[in-house]
Scaffold this active site. Sequence first.
Site, PDB file in Angstrom:
ATOM      1  N   LYS A 194     -55.489 -22.562 -16.340  1.00 34.44           N
ATOM      2  CA  LYS A 194     -56.725 -23.927 -16.089  1.00 34.44           C
ATOM      3  C   LYS A 194     -58.155 -22.914 -16.553  1.00 34.44           C
ATOM      4  CE  LYS A 194     -57.208 -22.764 -11.140  1.00 34.44           C
ATOM      5  NZ  LYS A 194     -55.536 -22.450 -11.278  1.00 34.44           N
ATOM      6  N   THR A 196     -57.419 -20.732 -18.394  1.00 34.74           N
ATOM      7  CA  THR A 196     -57.108 -20.168 -20.540  1.00 34.74           C
ATOM      8  C   THR A 196     -57.956 -21.184 -21.037  1.00 34.74           C
ATOM      9  OG1 THR A 196     -54.771 -19.150 -19.628  1.00 34.74           O
ATOM     10  CG2 THR A 196     -55.793 -19.387 -22.524  1.00 34.74           C
ATOM     11  N   ARG A 218     -64.845 -18.318 -11.622  1.00 37.37           N
ATOM     12  CA  ARG A 218     -64.946 -17.538 -10.515  1.00 37.37           C
ATOM     13  C   ARG A 218     -64.006 -15.919 -10.159  1.00 37.37           C
ATOM     14  NH1 ARG A 218     -60.845 -21.792  -8.386  1.00 37.37           N
ATOM     15  NH2 ARG A 218     -60.198 -21.331 -10.088  1.00 37.37           N
ATOM     16  N   LYS A 229     -49.239 -15.302  -8.285  1.00 37.22           N
ATOM     17  CA  LYS A 229     -50.106 -15.748  -9.590  1.00 37.22           C
ATOM     18  C   LYS A 229     -51.125 -14.598 -10.358  1.00 37.22           C
ATOM     19  CE  LYS A 229     -53.899 -19.391 -10.642  1.00 37.22           C
ATOM     20  NZ  LYS A 229     -54.476 -18.700 -11.399  1.00 37.22           N
ATOM     21  N   ALA A 448     -59.147 -23.069  -3.863  1.00 37.31           N
ATOM     22  CA  ALA A 448     -60.153 -24.588  -3.477  1.00 37.31           C
ATOM     23  C   ALA A 448     -58.688 -25.376  -2.140  1.00 37.31           C
ATOM     24  CB  ALA A 448     -60.136 -25.335  -4.878  1.00 37.31           C
ATOM     25  N   PHE A 479     -57.523 -25.684  -9.132  1.00 39.33           N
ATOM     26  CA  PHE A 479     -56.801 -26.349  -8.323  1.00 39.33           C
ATOM     27  C   PHE A 479     -56.805 -27.940  -9.224  1.00 39.33           C
ATOM     28  CE2 PHE A 479     -55.605 -23.451  -5.581  1.00 39.33           C
ATOM     29  CZ  PHE A 479     -54.551 -23.089  -6.217  1.00 39.33           C
ATOM     30  N   PHE A 567     -47.500 -23.993 -24.325  1.00 43.58           N
ATOM     31  CA  PHE A 567     -46.381 -23.670 -24.714  1.00 43.58           C
ATOM     32  C   PHE A 567     -44.739 -23.840 -25.850  1.00 43.58           C
ATOM     33  CE2 PHE A 567     -47.733 -23.400 -20.647  1.00 43.58           C
ATOM     34  CZ  PHE A 567     -47.597 -23.344 -19.774  1.00 43.58           C
ATOM     35  N   TRP A 596     -54.073 -20.627 -26.260  1.00 41.40           N
ATOM     36  CA  TRP A 596     -53.454 -19.136 -25.955  1.00 41.40           C
ATOM     37  C   TRP A 596     -53.108 -18.236 -27.339  1.00 41.40           C
ATOM     38  CZ3 TRP A 596     -49.627 -15.908 -26.110  1.00 41.40           C
ATOM     39  CH2 TRP A 596     -48.942 -14.938 -24.506  1.00 41.40           C
TER      40      TRP A 596
END
Length: 743
Positions: A194, A196, A218, A229, A448, A479, A567, A596
């Site tokens: 998210k 990215t 954030r 993570k 969140a 999220f 991906f 990415w």
Amino acid sequence: QTSFPPFILSIIVGEILRLNEDPTVHGVALHLSENAYSNKILNAVKPEKDVDGVSDVNLGRLVRGDTYNCSISPTASAVMELLEKLVKTVDGKKVLLVGTCGPLEASLQCLLQRKGAMTMSCQWKTQQLQSKVNIFLSMPIWPAHAFCTTSCHTPRVHRAAQTNHPQFLLYCLSLRWSSSVSALITPTPLGEGKSTVTIGLVQALTAHLNVNSFACLRQPSQGPTFGVKGGAAGGGYAQVIPMEEFNLHLTGDIHAITAANNLLAAAVDARILHESTQSDKALYNRLVPVVNGVREFSSIQLARLKRLGINKTDPGTLTADEISKFVRLDIDPSTITWQRVLDTNDRFLRKITIGQANTEKGFFRQAQFDIAVASEIMAILALTTSLADMKERLGKMVVANDKNGQPVTAEDLGVTGALAVLMKDAIKPTLMQTLEGTPVFVHAGPFANIAHGNSSVLADKIALKLVGEGGFVVTEAGFGADIGMEKFFNIKCRTSGLVPSVVVLVATVRALKMHGGGPNVTAGAPLKKEYTEENLQLVADGCCNLQKQIQIAQLFGVPVVVALNVFKTDSHAEVDLVCEIAKQSGAFDAVPCNHWSAGGRGAVELAQAVRKAASQENSFKYLYNLELPIIEKIRIIAQKVYGAEDIELSPVAQSQISRYSKQGFGNLPICMAKTHLSLSHQPERKGVPTGFILPISDVRASIGAGFIYPLVGTMSTMPGLPTRPCFYDIDLDPDTEQVKGLF
């Protein structure tokens, strides 16, 4: 500008003279073009406040060798430090200074000559320079880049409404492409990209489509950074830089929140102890002491007297009954809801006993720690609109009830001003940049699932002013649409008054495969073949979750653009299938993204879709009316957003709701604390669960932030570390000071 008119010169000198006499200003640095410097300006700065060492006094002392009593240009000092690292010694070398002049040139020449070097200076037009010297120092003037930072599963895009605003004067950075780069982002529960996507989108808008844009992210918590993570700076060619600073302490906002939160927690327990061991008279003498023969109330004490209905300002005129009212908060320890916090995942702090030392005289109780970003103070930071508003909100925070069932606040404890002092710098968003030089604001915090989890109102509003008419602000929520987006709309939009133009809903083939029945994904374990090989059936089955998330966004009347974060293991057929199902399910558009591996260039199609969606009319609306009872607001979220059949309140939750309603807090919005791994309260239930009863185990009140805070099921507000945390891979090179292993 090569020179200033006399009246401008007098204004500049006058401002310097004012700063010279200001005791709160410890140094003055001049940022003018080199040709605009004049002796009158340079020598207006007091030598002791002359940060760059530009005055005749400081340069004279430097020439005489009096380096202990003069200010030396930080730029010159940095150049000397770099030279010592690169060439070890300049003794006997010929050094050519190119493109510099004035005080900086003088400082460098003096410092180099004192090290034994022979120096020469010239401008860029001089021919065949490098063949004549041992060391070639060029001092170019760099273009000004905007700096900033932020993150999200569902980024919200605001379109600016200001008029007559120029295009950003940004020098966007060019990326060097590497054919070996591959998009590999771990699926749920490790993140779907998210942040990215947020970064790739603004890079596409500004660096490739020449549209003013800002990302509002954030600040990452050190819990996930060192836990499972990892960081939240994005990845590949779509990330915030410098990434290490972004993912670690940054400007210390979370530390300020931790300090303020724990000061208030200490004040609560200390007040209970002192009230239990002292008489009214002893308490009064300590709370309002005689200083130099005079006893006076502080301003916050006068405010408390007013709230108690005691209209007196002379401490000597209070009656015994008034003194008792003033000094005793009579906090009921069993009702304390204010917990200590720490920005580390530590499961063993989920339940603790405090006050076991003999000095606490038998006052001990069960307590707990929350993760720092779950503090109400973080939510206040995210929702506040000014210093005055923040101070007012901090004072309203309810920490417990007294023995008569009335709320006890930070204002009652007399700590509001101190909290505001600790938070005075944290209220300022941090400005950073993406890899392509586009601006980012970093402010407020994540989680969140157990917190508010959205970027700040202040960052959004400042960014909207900066991007101007036709510009875009991409703001991050945590999220999925069921958690971060729902809170964004029902809490943040009510506070800010802003209405988003578009929802960007981030999806991945891998996450959809898991929702379609794929095997569990475990941190640190290799992905199963279902996630690395084409499987159209798993993707199709998992798209039910994507369809539900689109439907949730549509509840609020805002158009949805699905960003499929691609991906390297995704097949063309899988990508096409997801995009087709998303559009059939009501998304305005669905776009595969390769930011990415390609930076903003890989998100241009997404940026174009967002611009088109933003031009559509939307019929934004809130999910519920604030006037509804607390239970009904919780039920609406559970049924319409999560898909629950109904809710079930524990006796504790029911009691808390009754208490908050009686205390006048019933008209606040709801901030649910629920797992992010499922639409239900059970993390293992993927896809779109139905027919479940949502258990509400507890309910808290964040009155300063302005919401009621129900806890769903066994939801913990302090995460734990896994068997193999990220910190195994994080290291520091002691020679280069380079951080390794952060991602």
